[in-house]
Scaffold this active site. Structure first.
Site, PDB file in Angstrom:
ATOM      1  CE  LYS A  16     -23.810  17.543 -57.954  1.00  0.00           C
ATOM      2  NZ  LYS A  16     -24.187  16.268 -57.355  1.00  0.00           N
ATOM      3  N   GLY A  33     -32.471  10.856 -42.225  1.00  0.00           N
ATOM      4  CA  GLY A  33     -33.241  11.455 -43.323  1.00  0.00           C
ATOM      5  C   GLY A  33     -33.702  10.391 -44.304  1.00  0.00           C
ATOM      6  CG  HIS A  34     -35.304  11.627 -48.105  1.00  0.00           C
ATOM      7  ND1 HIS A  34     -35.027  12.944 -47.871  1.00  0.00           N
ATOM      8  CD2 HIS A  34     -36.614  11.558 -48.422  1.00  0.00           C
ATOM      9  CE1 HIS A  34     -36.127  13.651 -48.039  1.00  0.00           C
ATOM     10  NE2 HIS A  34     -37.102  12.842 -48.372  1.00  0.00           N
ATOM     11  CB  VAL A  35     -29.970   7.838 -47.306  1.00  0.00           C
ATOM     12  CG1 VAL A  35     -29.113   6.578 -47.349  1.00  0.00           C
ATOM     13  CG2 VAL A  35     -30.095   8.453 -48.693  1.00  0.00           C
ATOM     14  N   GLY A  76     -27.914  11.049 -38.724  1.00  0.00           N
ATOM     15  CA  GLY A  76     -28.786  11.554 -39.792  1.00  0.00           C
ATOM     16  C   GLY A  76     -29.836  10.552 -40.206  1.00  0.00           C
ATOM     17  CE1 TYR A  81     -36.715   6.388 -38.373  1.00  0.00           C
ATOM     18  CE2 TYR A  81     -37.673   4.768 -39.859  1.00  0.00           C
ATOM     19  CZ  TYR A  81     -37.569   5.324 -38.602  1.00  0.00           C
ATOM     20  OH  TYR A  81     -38.295   4.812 -37.563  1.00  0.00           O
TER      21      TYR A  81
HETATM   22  P1  NAD Z   1     -31.793  14.261 -45.936  1.00  0.00           P
HETATM   23  O1  NAD Z   1     -31.717  15.735 -46.011  1.00  0.00           O
HETATM   24  O2  NAD Z   1     -33.087  13.574 -46.222  1.00  0.00           O
HETATM   25  O3  NAD Z   1     -31.312  13.746 -44.496  1.00  0.00           O
HETATM   26  C1  NAD Z   1     -30.288  14.330 -43.766  1.00  0.00           C
HETATM   27  C2  NAD Z   1     -30.621  14.128 -42.282  1.00  0.00           C
HETATM   28  O4  NAD Z   1     -29.522  14.603 -41.521  1.00  0.00           O
HETATM   29  C3  NAD Z   1     -31.850  14.907 -41.842  1.00  0.00           C
HETATM   30  O5  NAD Z   1     -32.687  14.083 -41.059  1.00  0.00           O
HETATM   31  C4  NAD Z   1     -31.254  16.043 -41.019  1.00  0.00           C
HETATM   32  O6  NAD Z   1     -32.128  16.511 -39.995  1.00  0.00           O
HETATM   33  C5  NAD Z   1     -30.029  15.364 -40.453  1.00  0.00           C
HETATM   34  N1  NAD Z   1     -28.988  16.283 -39.966  1.00  0.00           N
HETATM   35  C6  NAD Z   1     -28.670  17.528 -40.396  1.00  0.00           C
HETATM   36  N2  NAD Z   1     -27.665  18.028 -39.665  1.00  0.00           N
HETATM   37  C7  NAD Z   1     -27.334  17.076 -38.753  1.00  0.00           C
HETATM   38  C8  NAD Z   1     -26.359  17.000 -37.726  1.00  0.00           C
HETATM   39  N3  NAD Z   1     -25.520  18.015 -37.457  1.00  0.00           N
HETATM   40  N4  NAD Z   1     -26.262  15.860 -37.009  1.00  0.00           N
HETATM   41  C9  NAD Z   1     -27.098  14.816 -37.250  1.00  0.00           C
HETATM   42  N5  NAD Z   1     -28.059  14.854 -38.201  1.00  0.00           N
HETATM   43  C10 NAD Z   1     -28.162  15.970 -38.947  1.00  0.00           C
HETATM   44  O7  NAD Z   1     -30.640  13.712 -46.912  1.00  0.00           O
HETATM   45  P2  NAD Z   1     -30.507  12.269 -47.548  1.00  0.00           P
HETATM   46  O8  NAD Z   1     -31.089  12.282 -48.913  1.00  0.00           O
HETATM   47  O9  NAD Z   1     -30.929  11.238 -46.569  1.00  0.00           O
HETATM   48  O10 NAD Z   1     -28.916  12.190 -47.740  1.00  0.00           O
HETATM   49  C11 NAD Z   1     -28.065  11.997 -46.622  1.00  0.00           C
HETATM   50  C12 NAD Z   1     -26.609  12.094 -47.080  1.00  0.00           C
HETATM   51  O11 NAD Z   1     -26.361  11.122 -48.088  1.00  0.00           O
HETATM   52  C13 NAD Z   1     -26.233  13.432 -47.713  1.00  0.00           C
HETATM   53  O12 NAD Z   1     -24.889  13.703 -47.420  1.00  0.00           O
HETATM   54  C14 NAD Z   1     -26.376  13.170 -49.203  1.00  0.00           C
HETATM   55  O13 NAD Z   1     -25.557  14.016 -49.969  1.00  0.00           O
HETATM   56  C15 NAD Z   1     -25.899  11.745 -49.286  1.00  0.00           C
HETATM   57  N6  NAD Z   1     -26.424  10.992 -50.421  1.00  0.00           N
HETATM   58  C16 NAD Z   1     -27.767  10.855 -50.600  1.00  0.00           C
HETATM   59  C17 NAD Z   1     -28.247  10.124 -51.675  1.00  0.00           C
HETATM   60  C18 NAD Z   1     -29.724   9.908 -51.873  1.00  0.00           C
HETATM   61  O14 NAD Z   1     -30.099   9.017 -52.656  1.00  0.00           O
HETATM   62  N7  NAD Z   1     -30.589  10.649 -51.218  1.00  0.00           N
HETATM   63  C19 NAD Z   1     -27.353   9.546 -52.594  1.00  0.00           C
HETATM   64  C20 NAD Z   1     -25.972   9.699 -52.385  1.00  0.00           C
HETATM   65  C21 NAD Z   1     -25.535  10.429 -51.294  1.00  0.00           C
END
Ligand code: NAD
Length: 343
Positions: free
Chosen positions: A82, A180-182, A178, A184
């Site tokens: 990392k 977000g990207h994952v 949450g 939803y």
């Molecule tokens: P993202 O930023 O797109 O989504 C995060 C969501 O959480 C957002 O909609 C945000 O508004 C919401 N959020 C923030 N604070 C909050 C709270 N207190 N209560 C409820 N919701 C809240 O991130 P992502 O890419 O969807 O990733 C989500 C999680 O999964 C993160 O922890 C990330 O590290 C982990 N992750 C993501 C991936 C990936 O492929 N994107 C891979 C492995 C792990």
């Protein structure tokens, strides 16, 4: 300083930790290569306004070690590493900063391959790529999040089979934190499979969309821990499994994408004692790194979805071994990883 690094709990025999700087761009970065027994270390580059250098060191060591475990359990031919850039991602970013990082990676000769992470974007990675080929997930072949969501979904399927002795989500309720990207995409899959959704987010537009498209019930960000649900799916923040939330959760399964869900390691055992089946975060959320790794190594992508779906089989193995050995799932997952990368 040296004593501080070597004594850090997550130093854990890191092969190499590099402090990289460049005067003109102002780059101050730390690149941590935890373990390369399975292949070059791969893990994203985080940009964060760390309050102290010690905080940056702690973060990079923790994240780098975590990538070794995640990549090994996912069956990928890569190790764990990392990098972190010390700086404010909103105000301190320049192309030159990421070019300087690219030059630092080039000096490492491919022992570490970077990618986008918190605070960095595909555009930043394109600047890194102007100086080195040791960068993955440039965004030109799409977002890895849908694959992370797929891994979560097959992981949740494995969990309901094991814990609830059923194959269908029909009639089950998922408390999903949450959107977000994952989150939803995972919610969409759960809804299509018949689950009822209770959701929380700080983003009102995401909540409205989940209500309209998925018939989700919306609750406040703290109330999500108290709802009546079968599965708790943390997809926002880390450390949401702690003594307070464990005393409140009704769900008997935790299956979500967030990194570092256990506030402390002993929470894994607390879940076991409470009869909560915890799908270890670094096992269930590996879909994204599987996609990025396939792209970087130019592995034919026809096997990629099947590889992500094997997350379900891996979790079934984790759950069964945890039962048989009377251990927390988190410990069993660590042991499966260690058996692979410590060889
Ligand atoms: P993202 O930023 O797109 O989504 C995060 C969501 O959480 C957002 O909609 C945000 O508004 C919401 N959020 C923030 N604070 C909050 C709270 N207190 N209560 C409820 N919701 C809240 O991130 P992502 O890419 O969807 O990733 C989500 C999680 O999964 C993160 O922890 C990330 O590290 C982990 N992750 C993501 C991936 C990936 O492929 N994107 C891979 C492995 C792990």
């Amino acid at each position: 300083m040296t004593a501080f690094v070597f004594n850090e709990i997550n130093f854990d025999n890191h092969e190499q930790v590099v402090f990289a700087s460049e005067e003109k761009s102002g780059l101050k970065a730390i690149i941590a290569v935890h373990n390369t027994h399975l292949g070059p270390a791969m893990g994203g580059c985080r940009m964060w306004n760390y309050a102290t250098e010690a905080e940056a060191v702690r973060d990079v060591l923790r994240l780098s070690r975590g990538m070794t475990y995640k990549n090994a359990v996912a069956g990928l031919p890569i190790g764990g590493g990392k990098s972190v850039i010390i700086g404010n991602p909103k105000t301190d970013k320049t192309p030159a900063l990421f070019e300087a990082l690219g030059e630092a990676l080039e000096r490492l000769g491919g022992r570490y391959v970077t990618a986008e992470d918190v605070g960095t974007s595909p555009a930043d990675m394109a600047n890194v790529a102007s100086k080195t080929k040791y960068v993955a997930g440039l965004g030109d072949r799409g977002d890895p999040s849908p694959f992370t969501a797929l891994g979560c979904f097959v992981g949740a399927q494995a969990a309901i089979r094991h814990q609830l002795k059923r194959d269908s989500f029909d009639g089950l309720t998922v408390a999903l934190q949450g959107l977000g990207h994952v989150g939803y995409d995972y919610a969409r899959r759960l809804h299509a499979a018949g689950a009822k959704l209770i959701v929380a987010d700080i983003d009102q537009a995401a909540l409205q969309r989940a209500q309209d498209e998925l018939g989700a019930e919306v609750v406040g960000i703290d109330a999500i821990y108290d709802v009546q649900a079968d599965i708790y799916a943390p997809c926002a923040l880390g450390a949401t499994l702690n003594p307070d939330t464990l005393s409140r959760l009704k769900a008997k399964i935790v299956a979500g994408a967030a990194n570092n869900q256990l506030a402390t390691a002993d929470i894994g055992e607390a879940c076991r004692q409470k009869g909560i089946l915890y799908a270890p975060d670094f096992v269930i959320n590996a879909g994204g790194i599987i996609k990025v790794c396939y792209e970087y190594l130019n592995t034919p992508e026809d096997g990629m979805e099947a590889h992500v779906r094997r997350i379900g089989d891996t979790l079934t193995e984790v759950f069964s071994r945890a039962d048989a050995e009377g251990l927390p799932t988190s410990v069993v997952a660590d042991r499966i990883a260690e058996a692979k990368f410590k060889k």
